[in-house]
Design an enzyme around this catalytic site. Sequence first.
Site, PDB file in Angstrom:
ATOM      1  CE  LYS A  75     -48.141 -21.088 -27.354  1.00 28.55           C
ATOM      2  NZ  LYS A  75     -47.153 -20.263 -28.082  1.00 28.55           N
ATOM      3  CG  HIS A 105     -47.539 -23.941 -24.586  1.00 28.48           C
ATOM      4  ND1 HIS A 105     -48.307 -24.804 -25.344  1.00 28.48           N
ATOM      5  CD2 HIS A 105     -46.363 -23.814 -25.239  1.00 28.48           C
ATOM      6  CE1 HIS A 105     -47.628 -25.180 -26.412  1.00 28.48           C
ATOM      7  NE2 HIS A 105     -46.443 -24.595 -26.373  1.00 28.48           N
TER       8      HIS A 105
END
Length: 225
Positions: A136, A132
Amino acid sequence: MIKVGVAGAAGRMGATVCGAVEEADGLELAGRADPALGVELAEILPAVDVVVEFTTPETSLANSIACLEAGVHVVVGATGFDLDRLRQAAEGSGTGARCFVAPNFAIGAVLMMTLAQQAARHMPECEIIELHHDRKLDAPSGTAARTAELLREAGGNVHEPIHSVRLPGLVAHQEVLFGGQGQTLSIRHDSIDRSSFMPGVVLAVRRVAGLERPFTVGLETLLDD
């Protein structure tokens, strides 16, 4: 017309949700809540039927519970908090409000998890790699945790730990690797733009009020109907 509020409306996901709601037939964007906008969630609750919750792990649980207590349905996209507490709150609210949680709203990601669950019945040795963007906050991702849960239910031997990668340039990606005698299998999904999540969000907003149970997890539960 379903009146929709967005919590975390000034964030990247929240702003994308606002745009999707404005473009969707039968939905009206009736409220945007975000500290950056100077608008608290409580200010929009009287004006909406459903709240889409895309804030942070630190605030998502409290926001979702506030929606339930106000009798407002809530669609939760944030991850990294105690789902059991939210389940208990939804089942005990007594307001009739429904709570729907999806670790991932991309239909392709749901298919990836479903296919991986099927594969685990025949190739139980597996590992999960999730990648990600570097902003995040939680690791492993909610998608990876949900995938591991589904794999174990199917008899999969999920090797620990889940491998989490956080780098700029990424959006949301996950690969499930299976190993067997003389062979491997890889099932991968890539979200290259946040718009990939929007059809699932809109579907959940349209369906949440009609859910049979107070608390539901997983977009696959809506796709199967």
